[in-house]
Design an enzyme around this catalytic site. Sequence first.
Site, PDB file in Angstrom:
ATOM      1  N   TYR A  46      -4.933  26.231 -37.415  1.00 49.20           N
ATOM      2  CA  TYR A  46      -6.038  25.841 -38.316  1.00 49.20           C
ATOM      3  C   TYR A  46      -5.574  26.057 -39.764  1.00 49.20           C
ATOM      4  O   TYR A  46      -6.188  26.782 -40.524  1.00 49.20           O
ATOM      5  CB  TYR A  46      -7.309  26.658 -38.043  1.00 49.20           C
ATOM      6  CG  TYR A  46      -7.800  26.617 -36.618  1.00 49.20           C
ATOM      7  CD1 TYR A  46      -8.665  25.599 -36.202  1.00 49.20           C
ATOM      8  CD2 TYR A  46      -7.410  27.589 -35.689  1.00 49.20           C
ATOM      9  CE1 TYR A  46      -9.126  25.571 -34.889  1.00 49.20           C
ATOM     10  CE2 TYR A  46      -7.875  27.552 -34.383  1.00 49.20           C
ATOM     11  CZ  TYR A  46      -8.730  26.548 -33.992  1.00 49.20           C
ATOM     12  OH  TYR A  46      -9.187  26.527 -32.692  1.00 49.20           O
ATOM     13  N   CYS A  56     -14.607  33.367 -40.583  1.00 46.69           N
ATOM     14  CA  CYS A  56     -15.739  33.318 -41.516  1.00 46.69           C
ATOM     15  C   CYS A  56     -17.045  33.581 -40.781  1.00 46.69           C
ATOM     16  O   CYS A  56     -18.116  33.472 -41.363  1.00 46.69           O
ATOM     17  CB  CYS A  56     -15.773  31.976 -42.242  1.00 46.69           C
ATOM     18  SG  CYS A  56     -15.769  30.575 -41.134  1.00 46.69           S
TER      19      CYS A  56
HETATM   20  N1  SAH Z   1      -6.235  28.235 -43.130  1.00 45.33           N
HETATM   21  C1  SAH Z   1      -6.717  27.301 -44.123  1.00 45.33           C
HETATM   22  C2  SAH Z   1      -7.967  26.529 -43.694  1.00 45.33           C
HETATM   23  C3  SAH Z   1      -8.997  27.251 -42.900  1.00 45.33           C
HETATM   24  S1  SAH Z   1     -10.500  26.364 -42.651  1.00 45.33           S
HETATM   25  C4  SAH Z   1      -6.896  28.004 -45.467  1.00 45.33           C
HETATM   26  O1  SAH Z   1      -6.888  29.209 -45.547  1.00 45.33           O
HETATM   27  O2  SAH Z   1      -7.046  27.316 -46.467  1.00 45.33           O
HETATM   28  C5  SAH Z   1     -10.349  25.850 -40.970  1.00 45.33           C
HETATM   29  C6  SAH Z   1      -9.486  24.632 -40.784  1.00 45.33           C
HETATM   30  O3  SAH Z   1      -9.478  24.296 -39.398  1.00 45.33           O
HETATM   31  C7  SAH Z   1      -9.963  23.386 -41.517  1.00 45.33           C
HETATM   32  O4  SAH Z   1      -8.913  22.901 -42.309  1.00 45.33           O
HETATM   33  C8  SAH Z   1     -10.306  22.401 -40.394  1.00 45.33           C
HETATM   34  O5  SAH Z   1     -10.025  21.057 -40.728  1.00 45.33           O
HETATM   35  C9  SAH Z   1      -9.410  22.874 -39.267  1.00 45.33           C
HETATM   36  N2  SAH Z   1      -9.822  22.524 -37.896  1.00 45.33           N
HETATM   37  C10 SAH Z   1     -11.082  22.398 -37.404  1.00 45.33           C
HETATM   38  N3  SAH Z   1     -11.057  22.153 -36.095  1.00 45.33           N
HETATM   39  C11 SAH Z   1      -9.749  22.106 -35.721  1.00 45.33           C
HETATM   40  C12 SAH Z   1      -9.084  21.898 -34.477  1.00 45.33           C
HETATM   41  N4  SAH Z   1      -9.774  21.674 -33.359  1.00 45.33           N
HETATM   42  N5  SAH Z   1      -7.755  21.945 -34.456  1.00 45.33           N
HETATM   43  C13 SAH Z   1      -7.042  22.179 -35.595  1.00 45.33           C
HETATM   44  N6  SAH Z   1      -7.625  22.396 -36.799  1.00 45.33           N
HETATM   45  C14 SAH Z   1      -8.961  22.353 -36.878  1.00 45.33           C
END
Ligand code: SAH
Length: 454
Positions: free
Chosen positions: A315, A411
């Site tokens: 993620y 979060c």
């Molecule tokens: N780690 C990053 C973003 C965290 S927010 C930072 O610190 O900036 C969570 C992220 O998970 C988002 O970018 C969202 O698009 C992604 N996401 C949501 N569902 C997902 C999935 N099933 N597989 C991979 N990524 C996903």
Amino acid sequence: MNNYPLKKNQDIEIEITGITTEGSGVGHYDGIAVFVPNTATGDVINCHIIKTKKNYAIGKINHILRAAESRIIPDCDVYSRCGGCVFRHINYTAECEMKKQRVVDAFARLGHIEISPEEIIKSGRENRYRNKAQYPVRLENGKLSIGFFAQNSHRVIDCGDCMLQPKEFGKIVSAFRKWIEKNNISVYNEETHKGLLRHIYIRKAFETNQIMVCAVINGHNLPKKDDLIVSLLKCTDNIASITVNENTNDNNVILGKKCYTIWGSDFIEDILCGVKVRISPLSFYQINRDQAEKLYYKAAEYAELTENDTLLDLYCGAGTIGLSMAKKVKNLIGVEIIPEAIEDAKINAEINGINNAEFICGDAPEAAKILAERGIRPDVIIVDPPRKGCAADLLDTIDNMNPKRLVYISCDPATLARDCAILKEKGYEVQKVTPVDMFPKTSHVETVVKLSKR
Ligand code: SAH
């Protein structure tokens, strides 16, 4: 409902004994939970019941009979009407204590895990910490309103200078207001789906001070744009990019897919943990930069990386967590579902001269399974999922990969506690927990957890 002790419009005296996860105060009256917004634990109030349901009621303050010690006078004129903040009537120390306790309670109640977290990492700025704002532009009873939606509503509360945003944002909103009035620019109406200007969208890179302004329009052309550009540039020297986003969709999503630049650069650049980050209108970036930096440093401490490690960042968004640690490891692999974010992650790697990173666009559980099948055995895995937490099959795959350490950034304390309970069943131990206050004055709390197998 015969024995129900409360009636709508009744006035009662009640002591507030707790705060919900959404930030509302709660007390009990004859066994019925009564939720009263803008109250603090320890308040004794006279309250007016505005709604009764089977198991609970909702009230609003008539007057405070005894104020909680933590109570302070809210410093914002629109606090009681706006849906943005919930903790402007409580001092910051109490707010942080409450957030820390919420994490402890979630682990105990939902994960059956007893934790003693490290001190919550407080935000250096209690106000003006947000680097991004999206102001809806509407007519409310014929009056131009630019600001924020009231809680659970689509009514716009007019608010030029919001204390959560940088000062310059208020000036930019004023410039738009004058430009709209002078040039008779039509504003969006959600019911008729007519009118041009939908949102004013502003971002600021706190480390470089660069500002991006974006006009979100229901159409293709922005009229009188030279006049707008001149007015915006007079607000501050920090504007580096002015763009238009076209959103002709008939729904609540704020941004459309198409953006074009009308002045300056297509993007702004910030620096996070020493890593340059390119921010374009559609890319994801942490809202509170300074706290994100402290969060990432804490995650790095928990990850205990060494130079032969493979790090898997699940993620990963625009790759910022992994990239901030890439120099400490042999390989970095990032996984994220949004293609544009993966493109940003690749660009961010390139502009920082990081060439030991691979970014994969895909669903985290599926991508992790494929990596496991490829024989990848990361030494450290970092997960930073959205509110709903990790899917159960992802936790299975993580366990199969057998990492030395797992760092979970979350979060939502509830889904975090649930997932840690599942990991505990698999033999993992919650070793350290740190809550981080990314969003002062709101009910949200971020948490970083270090886990490893016993
Ligand atoms: N780690 C990053 C973003 C965290 S927010 C930072 O610190 O900036 C969570 C992220 O998970 C988002 O970018 C969202 O698009 C992604 N996401 C949501 N569902 C997902 C999935 N099933 N597989 C991979 N990524 C996903």
